[in-house]
Design a protein around this motif. Structure first.
Motif, PDB file in Angstrom:
ATOM      1  N   LEU A  12       0.835  -1.201   0.000  1.00  0.00           N
ATOM      2  CA  LEU A  12       0.000   0.000   0.000  1.00  0.00           C
ATOM      3  C   LEU A  12       0.868   1.250   0.000  1.00  0.00           C
ATOM      4  N   ARG A  13       0.398   2.285  -0.703  1.00  0.00           N
ATOM      5  CA  ARG A  13       1.096   3.565  -0.755  1.00  0.00           C
ATOM      6  C   ARG A  13       0.084   4.688  -0.576  1.00  0.00           C
ATOM      7  N   ILE A  22       2.007   3.443   7.487  1.00  0.00           N
ATOM      8  CA  ILE A  22       2.127   2.684   8.728  1.00  0.00           C
ATOM      9  C   ILE A  22       0.796   2.765   9.463  1.00  0.00           C
ATOM     10  N   GLN A  23       0.481   1.736  10.237  1.00  0.00           N
ATOM     11  CA  GLN A  23      -0.773   1.746  10.978  1.00  0.00           C
ATOM     12  C   GLN A  23      -0.564   2.347  12.348  1.00  0.00           C
ATOM     13  N   GLU A  24      -1.442   3.293  12.672  1.00  0.00           N
ATOM     14  CA  GLU A  24      -1.501   3.893  14.008  1.00  0.00           C
ATOM     15  C   GLU A  24      -2.945   3.808  14.470  1.00  0.00           C
ATOM     16  N   GLY A  25      -3.233   2.826  15.303  1.00  0.00           N
ATOM     17  CA  GLY A  25      -4.602   2.646  15.783  1.00  0.00           C
ATOM     18  C   GLY A  25      -5.538   2.282  14.648  1.00  0.00           C
ATOM     19  N   TYR A  42      -5.444   8.087   6.899  1.00  0.00           N
ATOM     20  CA  TYR A  42      -6.530   7.407   6.191  1.00  0.00           C
ATOM     21  C   TYR A  42      -7.212   6.437   7.148  1.00  0.00           C
ATOM     22  N   ALA A  43      -8.526   6.523   7.224  1.00  0.00           N
ATOM     23  CA  ALA A  43      -9.308   5.679   8.129  1.00  0.00           C
ATOM     24  C   ALA A  43      -9.315   4.228   7.650  1.00  0.00           C
ATOM     25  N   PRO A  49      -8.818  -0.304   4.368  1.00  0.00           N
ATOM     26  CA  PRO A  49      -8.253   1.056   4.346  1.00  0.00           C
ATOM     27  C   PRO A  49      -8.968   1.917   3.306  1.00  0.00           C
ATOM     28  N   LEU A  50      -9.388   3.106   3.691  1.00  0.00           N
ATOM     29  CA  LEU A  50     -10.040   4.041   2.780  1.00  0.00           C
ATOM     30  C   LEU A  50      -8.988   5.037   2.290  1.00  0.00           C
ATOM     31  N   LEU A  51      -8.367   4.704   1.180  1.00  0.00           N
ATOM     32  CA  LEU A  51      -7.248   5.502   0.684  1.00  0.00           C
ATOM     33  C   LEU A  51      -7.718   6.575  -0.284  1.00  0.00           C
TER      34      LEU A  51
END
Length: 103
Positions: A12-13, A22-25, A42-43, A49-51
């Motif tokens: 993913l980019r 990177i995932q934060e929470g 991005y939520a 992931p909603l990019l």
């Protein structure tokens, strides 16, 4: 909190900066800052992931409103349905009448 797999994160980019995420929470965060100098967030909803770039996020949220669903038929489908890999239009079409000015 759904955890995005390391394999998925590796491909993913960020759609704006092109940087890794990177995932934060409950969010994915770009590793590079955007034009505003801040890292983009991005939520993640239901593990997906909603990019969407920030400028398109408001439009996507507006599309979720009930007004968007007003064009759906009684079965909750639009007038265009798919069967397998072929698209079938359920809209009727009639041949165009000849233009009287060209006759």
């Amino acid at each position: 909190m759904p955890k995005i797999s390391p394999e998925l994160l590796s491909v993913l980019r960020c759609p704006v900066t092109g940087s890794a995420l990177i995932q934060e929470g409950e969010e994915l965060v770009s590793t590079a800052a955007g034009a505003g100098g801040e890292k983009l967030r991005y939520a993640i909803e239901d593990g997906i992931p909603l990019l969407l770039p920030p400028e398109l996020l408001a439009a996507a949220n507006a599309a979720r409103s009930d007004q968007h669903d007003a064009g759906l038929g009684s079965r909750g489908t639009s007038s265009r349905e798919t069967s397998g890999t072929e698209t079938i239009s359920t809209e009727s079409s009639s041949p165009a009448a000849p233009d009287a000015s060209t006759a």
